[in-house]
Structures are given as C-alpha cells and as structure tokens.
Design a protein around this motif. Sequence first.
Motif, PDB file in Angstrom:
ATOM      1  N   ALA A  30       0.839  -1.206   0.000  1.00  0.00           N
ATOM      2  CA  ALA A  30       0.000   0.000   0.000  1.00  0.00           C
ATOM      3  C   ALA A  30       0.868   1.248   0.000  1.00  0.00           C
ATOM      4  N   ALA A  31       1.946   1.216   0.779  1.00  0.00           N
ATOM      5  CA  ALA A  31       2.862   2.362   0.816  1.00  0.00           C
ATOM      6  C   ALA A  31       3.574   2.527  -0.520  1.00  0.00           C
ATOM      7  N   VAL A  32       3.921   1.395  -1.149  1.00  0.00           N
ATOM      8  CA  VAL A  32       4.590   1.457  -2.449  1.00  0.00           C
ATOM      9  C   VAL A  32       3.681   2.079  -3.489  1.00  0.00           C
ATOM     10  N   GLN A  33       2.418   1.624  -3.543  1.00  0.00           N
ATOM     11  CA  GLN A  33       1.480   2.170  -4.513  1.00  0.00           C
ATOM     12  C   GLN A  33       1.245   3.651  -4.272  1.00  0.00           C
ATOM     13  N   ARG A  34       1.204   4.031  -3.009  1.00  0.00           N
ATOM     14  CA  ARG A  34       0.971   5.434  -2.667  1.00  0.00           C
ATOM     15  C   ARG A  34       2.147   6.285  -3.107  1.00  0.00           C
ATOM     16  N   ALA A  35       3.358   5.701  -3.068  1.00  0.00           N
ATOM     17  CA  ALA A  35       4.554   6.463  -3.394  1.00  0.00           C
ATOM     18  C   ALA A  35       4.833   6.480  -4.892  1.00  0.00           C
ATOM     19  N   GLN A  36       4.297   5.503  -5.642  1.00  0.00           N
ATOM     20  CA  GLN A  36       4.541   5.443  -7.070  1.00  0.00           C
ATOM     21  C   GLN A  36       3.541   6.319  -7.812  1.00  0.00           C
ATOM     22  N   GLY A  37       3.525   6.172  -9.154  1.00  0.00           N
ATOM     23  CA  GLY A  37       2.653   6.997  -9.971  1.00  0.00           C
ATOM     24  C   GLY A  37       1.179   6.769  -9.703  1.00  0.00           C
ATOM     25  N   SER A  38       0.819   5.636  -9.133  1.00  0.00           N
ATOM     26  CA  SER A  38      -0.579   5.388  -8.838  1.00  0.00           C
ATOM     27  C   SER A  38      -1.052   6.362  -7.766  1.00  0.00           C
ATOM     28  N   TYR A  39      -2.237   6.902  -7.971  1.00  0.00           N
ATOM     29  CA  TYR A  39      -2.809   7.791  -6.963  1.00  0.00           C
ATOM     30  C   TYR A  39      -3.355   6.968  -5.810  1.00  0.00           C
ATOM     31  N   ASN A  40      -3.380   7.579  -4.627  1.00  0.00           N
ATOM     32  CA  ASN A  40      -3.965   6.861  -3.498  1.00  0.00           C
ATOM     33  C   ASN A  40      -5.435   7.227  -3.314  1.00  0.00           C
ATOM     34  N   GLY A  41      -6.021   7.831  -4.340  1.00  0.00           N
ATOM     35  CA  GLY A  41      -7.438   8.138  -4.307  1.00  0.00           C
ATOM     36  C   GLY A  41      -7.740   9.338  -5.183  1.00  0.00           C
ATOM     37  N   TYR A  42      -9.025   9.658  -5.322  1.00  0.00           N
ATOM     38  CA  TYR A  42      -9.404  10.858  -6.058  1.00  0.00           C
ATOM     39  C   TYR A  42     -10.493  11.588  -5.282  1.00  0.00           C
ATOM     40  N   VAL A  43     -10.533  12.892  -5.500  1.00  0.00           N
ATOM     41  CA  VAL A  43     -11.462  13.762  -4.776  1.00  0.00           C
ATOM     42  C   VAL A  43     -12.116  14.685  -5.790  1.00  0.00           C
ATOM     43  N   VAL A  44     -13.410  14.872  -5.691  1.00  0.00           N
ATOM     44  CA  VAL A  44     -14.128  15.815  -6.539  1.00  0.00           C
ATOM     45  C   VAL A  44     -14.214  17.153  -5.812  1.00  0.00           C
ATOM     46  N   VAL A  45     -13.684  18.191  -6.433  1.00  0.00           N
ATOM     47  CA  VAL A  45     -13.767  19.538  -5.872  1.00  0.00           C
ATOM     48  C   VAL A  45     -14.929  20.245  -6.566  1.00  0.00           C
ATOM     49  N   ASP A  46     -16.045  20.371  -5.869  1.00  0.00           N
ATOM     50  CA  ASP A  46     -17.226  20.981  -6.474  1.00  0.00           C
ATOM     51  C   ASP A  46     -17.620  22.280  -5.785  1.00  0.00           C
ATOM     52  N   GLY A  47     -16.694  22.875  -5.060  1.00  0.00           N
ATOM     53  CA  GLY A  47     -16.937  24.150  -4.401  1.00  0.00           C
ATOM     54  C   GLY A  47     -15.629  24.724  -3.905  1.00  0.00           C
ATOM     55  N   SER A  48     -15.625  26.006  -3.605  1.00  0.00           N
ATOM     56  CA  SER A  48     -14.391  26.655  -3.153  1.00  0.00           C
ATOM     57  C   SER A  48     -13.990  26.140  -1.779  1.00  0.00           C
ATOM     58  N   ARG A  49     -12.719  25.793  -1.642  1.00  0.00           N
ATOM     59  CA  ARG A  49     -12.196  25.330  -0.364  1.00  0.00           C
ATOM     60  C   ARG A  49     -10.682  25.391  -0.402  1.00  0.00           C
ATOM     61  N   ALA A  50     -10.054  25.104   0.731  1.00  0.00           N
ATOM     62  CA  ALA A  50      -8.593  25.073   0.820  1.00  0.00           C
ATOM     63  C   ALA A  50      -8.098  23.638   0.648  1.00  0.00           C
ATOM     64  N   LEU A  51      -6.899  23.503   0.120  1.00  0.00           N
ATOM     65  CA  LEU A  51      -6.265  22.192  -0.004  1.00  0.00           C
ATOM     66  C   LEU A  51      -6.036  21.606   1.389  1.00  0.00           C
ATOM     67  N   ALA A  52      -6.337  20.316   1.546  1.00  0.00           N
ATOM     68  CA  ALA A  52      -6.146  19.630   2.829  1.00  0.00           C
ATOM     69  C   ALA A  52      -5.016  18.618   2.703  1.00  0.00           C
ATOM     70  N   VAL A  53      -4.449  18.236   3.834  1.00  0.00           N
ATOM     71  CA  VAL A  53      -3.336  17.288   3.807  1.00  0.00           C
ATOM     72  C   VAL A  53      -3.778  15.956   3.219  1.00  0.00           C
ATOM     73  N   ASN A  54      -5.048  15.593   3.376  1.00  0.00           N
ATOM     74  CA  ASN A  54      -5.536  14.327   2.820  1.00  0.00           C
ATOM     75  C   ASN A  54      -5.631  14.365   1.297  1.00  0.00           C
ATOM     76  N   ASP A  55      -5.508  15.562   0.686  1.00  0.00           N
ATOM     77  CA  ASP A  55      -5.545  15.661  -0.767  1.00  0.00           C
ATOM     78  C   ASP A  55      -4.197  15.283  -1.389  1.00  0.00           C
ATOM     79  N   ILE A  56      -3.129  15.287  -0.582  1.00  0.00           N
ATOM     80  CA  ILE A  56      -1.804  15.000  -1.110  1.00  0.00           C
ATOM     81  C   ILE A  56      -1.741  13.554  -1.600  1.00  0.00           C
ATOM     82  N   GLY A  57      -1.170  13.365  -2.782  1.00  0.00           N
ATOM     83  CA  GLY A  57      -1.064  12.033  -3.370  1.00  0.00           C
ATOM     84  C   GLY A  57      -2.299  11.621  -4.143  1.00  0.00           C
ATOM     85  N   LYS A  58      -3.330  12.472  -4.152  1.00  0.00           N
ATOM     86  CA  LYS A  58      -4.568  12.149  -4.852  1.00  0.00           C
ATOM     87  C   LYS A  58      -4.680  12.970  -6.129  1.00  0.00           C
ATOM     88  N   ILE A  59      -5.655  12.627  -6.964  1.00  0.00           N
ATOM     89  CA  ILE A  59      -6.004  13.446  -8.119  1.00  0.00           C
ATOM     90  C   ILE A  59      -7.313  14.142  -7.799  1.00  0.00           C
TER      91      ILE A  59
END
Length: 587
Positions: free
Chosen positions: A245-274
């Motif tokens: 899981a750590a390897v996949q998170r560190a490689q080109g594979s994203y560890n998840g995706y998030v839909v941004v559908d409103g104004s907000r600030a970047l969160a630490v949980n957004d790192i590594g995601k698309i």
Amino acid sequence: MKRQIIYPGQIPLETDLLATNKNTMIALAKLTAAIIGTATMVNGLTCAPNVPAALSVVVSPGEIYSLQNIDGTAYSSIAADTTHSIMKQGISMDSVTLTCPAPAMAGQSINYLIQAAFSEVDSGAVVLPYYNASNPSTAYSGPAGAGTTNNTVRDGVVVLSAKAGIATLTGSQVTPVADAGYVGLWVVTVANGQTAITAGNITQAAGAPFSGTAAMLNALNAFTVSPTAPTPAQFDSSTKMATMAAVQRAQGSYNGYVVVDGSRALAVNDIGKILYMFAGTLTLPSPSSLGIPIGAAFDVFGYSGNSASTKIIPAAGVVINQGEPISQLVILKGQAARLFAATSSGWQVTLSTANLSQNAELANYFANKAVTPPQFDNSDRIATTTALQRGLGNLRGVRVIAASTTLTVDDVGMLIEVGGSAALTLGLPTPVGISGSTINLQLGTSAKVTLSTPAGLIFINGTYAAAFPIQGAGTSLALVSDGSNWTQYGNTGSSSLAPNGYQTSAGGVLEQWGVVTLGAPGTSTVWTFPTPFPSVAPYGVWACNSSSGGTPYYTSSNAVPGLSTASFTSNAPAGTIAYVRVIGKSS
C-alpha cells in the motif's frame, strides 16, 4: 532448564517424577515471563450476555498469568519453595456463568465488577496403593494401610466472581475495586426493573490486563506464511517496514481521487490524490502549514462535466510558480496539472496543460495561430498565411525610397517605389544564399537610379555589372537572386506619349521622338531629348521635314549626339518643322 537423570536398574523414586514436573513448570514460566513480562495478564475470558437472556453473564474460557511462589505448600515429598517466584498459569477450560441481579429500588442502577484471580488447588483425591514391606504381595490401601486419600493433581485455575457495587441513583453508580489478588476485567451495569442483560450493559474495565500476545503470535505466524505489516504513515521516511500500500501510494498510482465541487482550501488528505476540479476555487496553504515534506504532490484535472473554468490560487504569503510566480492557475475542462511542494511556502506547477495560453510562446497555439517561420526557411516547419502570402505572387508590402538606401533581406518580396528628384544609389541585399528571392522596383522618378550589389553581379539586358544605372519614370523591374547574382526577370519599360515623348521596352530599347523648329540654313539647332539616355549615346537620330514631303535632314558629321541632346544643321528655310526619332539603350 533443569532435567532429571535416571539410570538403568535404578530403583525409581517419587521425586524423580515430581522434579521433572517442577522443572518443566519453571522452564515454561520463564519463557512466559520473557514474552509478556511479570505483570498479571489474562487471555480470553470474554464477557457476553447469557443465552437465553437473563440477569447473568457468561465468561468464556481463558487463562490468567500471575507471579506466584514456586510452591506455597509441599509438593508431595518436595518441600515448599516460597523464596522464588515464577509466572504461573491458571486455566479456565469451561465457560462460567455469573449472576448480576438488578437493584430493587426504582431509579437506581448498580455496577458489577467481573474479576479474576489465580489460584493453585490440589485435587484428585483417591486412595492410593502403597508398598507393604511386611507382605509385598499385598499393597496397603493408603499410607500404612490407613485407607486415607491423597490428592493426585496440583491445578492452576482461574477464579472468577462478580463483585457487586452499591446500588445508587442511575448515572451516579460506582464500580467497586477489585479484591486483593484479583484483577478487574469487565463492568456490568444493571438498572432497576431490568430483566435481561444486553451487550450494551457490558464494558471492559479500566486497566483490564488483557493480553495482545495471542494476536501478536497469530500475526507473527501470518507474517512467516504470508507476510503483512502495518502501513506506515504517509511521508514517513524512517526505517520502518513498507507495505505494498505504501509502495502504490509512493509510485505513480494515486492513493485516491477527490471531486472539488466548491471553493475550499487544499487539505493534507488531498496530497497524493487526483483532484477532479468541477467548480469553485482551490486555495493552496503553505506546505509547512500542512505539515508535508518538500516534494509532496497532488494532481488536478478539469472534470469533463465542468462547463466553466476553475482555478487554483495561493493563500496569503504563498507562491505558486509556473516558470515565474503566477496569481492563479486556471483549469479548463480537460486540462491537467501537477503541483508539488517546492519550498516551505511555495508550490511548483509541473506536467501542466493549464495556463499554457498565458505563456507567450504558446499563446498563438491557443489562438489557433502559429509563429511565422523566418524568411527563406526551407524546413518542414508549419507555415502561416503570412508566410504563404509572402511566398505567393502577392507582394509583402510597399516601401517608398527617395534617397540613397541599402536594402536588406527584409525588403525581399516588397515593392520598392523609388521617388525623389535627385539621382540616387540603391544598394541591393546580397544574393548569396537566398536563391529565388525577388526585389520588385518601380521608378517614380526620371532621375538616374544606380543599382549596386555587395556580392555577385547585376545582370540586366544581357549585361553583367556590379553597379547598374536605370532610368525612366514608370519603369518596373524585377530582380531575382540565382543564389550568386541578381538577374533581371521583367522590365515593363516606361513611356511618355507627349509630342516630345519616349518609350522604353522590356528588352532595354529606348525610343524617343519630338518636334524641332529649324533655324536658318547652315545653322545648328539643339534638341533636348525627352529623357536622357543612362550611359550610352543613341545609336541613331533621324529627322524628317514635314513641309517638303518627307525629305530627311540629318545631323551634321561634327554634331555627334550626347546623352541628353542632339544638334541639327538646317538646309531648309528657317522655321521649317522637323520630326525627330532617336533610338538607343534604356540602361
């Protein structure tokens, strides 16, 4: 570990077997202490409501591990040992049911403490046969034939009990403290009027010494068969064991995706995601405020359902860099970008198709344009309509010149209109390396224009020269580079259709005509040509008398025509009209 030694033919003693048991117990105790320590600990002994439902609970089988004397009392013929302590194991092989009655007074509740203790019990009492020395063939029943029993098992057990607290107003009841030698495992709360205990009435007692050893050993066993390990925290750069899981998170594979559908600030949980940018504005805090290391990154993508642009902006004091600091990163539908923490207060845009229209070098692309290649470019670069028009018969433009000037390659393809009233020199660009390039000339002056070239020669009307005069208002001339020289491509000539006029031809012939009023016989009359000959006197001058039926009059032998005049000696009455024709070279 101590082991007993017995020899062949030896008369066995009871201490041989007793010592073997004792030595084995001590060895296991020491191993247990090495694994879990010497504090009291339990394994199993879970607590659940009785089935069928009742005011009782069931404690499952399990064990208790407790520090005890090796032997508190004599172990058969082996004396007690209260000097040394070891970890002993008490075992409960069967479930134990404990009753927890409800308080009798309305509005009250009571807490029961389910507690456990280690106990060592001698059991298995039977009448044993003993050796009868006086009659060996008949054994004694019991010691000395007394018929008394002996315990045959020393058993380490778990003692369980439900210790009742004091019934009091519901919510204020207190859990009792475990008795001496006991440890608290569970708390069971029962209210007045309650007829059955549910799982919601049972909680683990504070400080209950349940062992994780079994789980640890199970995990260790699993690790040796199919190794697994906890996944380290994101951005962990220690020597901890990594997982896939750590390897996949560190490689080109994203560890998840998030839909941004409103104004907000970047969160630490957004790192590594698309981040799918659907709507609104994403504000970037500083990497240091998010607690992320340099190099931590996330990707954004203009979501396909997005009909408008979204954007990313920096928070106060934060920099977004895309080659240079930018105030915002516009994400249109279908565009993508990666942003990574470049400094403690800055983000760097990379792998981006966003904001490219703001890049001067790419602005033409987004405007459906291209950069016009340099003139004379003969490569496979994309041409523009500017380059196409420049290359076709259409001229690139017009340049007006009224004084001596040196042309450059920028004048290739232009129409050069030469004006002014004074003679001038027009320097051509070098013809070397620009084969096929054309200079278009239009003379708007009757003054002499001298063409010159810094390399090669000028070829006009069959003549090569480094400098070439041309003359005649209205003359059009195209000069084409053959890669080494300038060559005349066309000459429309010029004309003046007045009574005293002229006509130049594309072949370089200048023909002039005019009317001359002759003086008295034997006198000379000078006639000025309508336009001067550039460099060579005319080949011939002819004159005809209009009143004498076409009798020709010639110039006298001592009146050779020049570049701009000719003299006529009259042999006719004064005032005779003569018609003159002159032919020569126009250049």
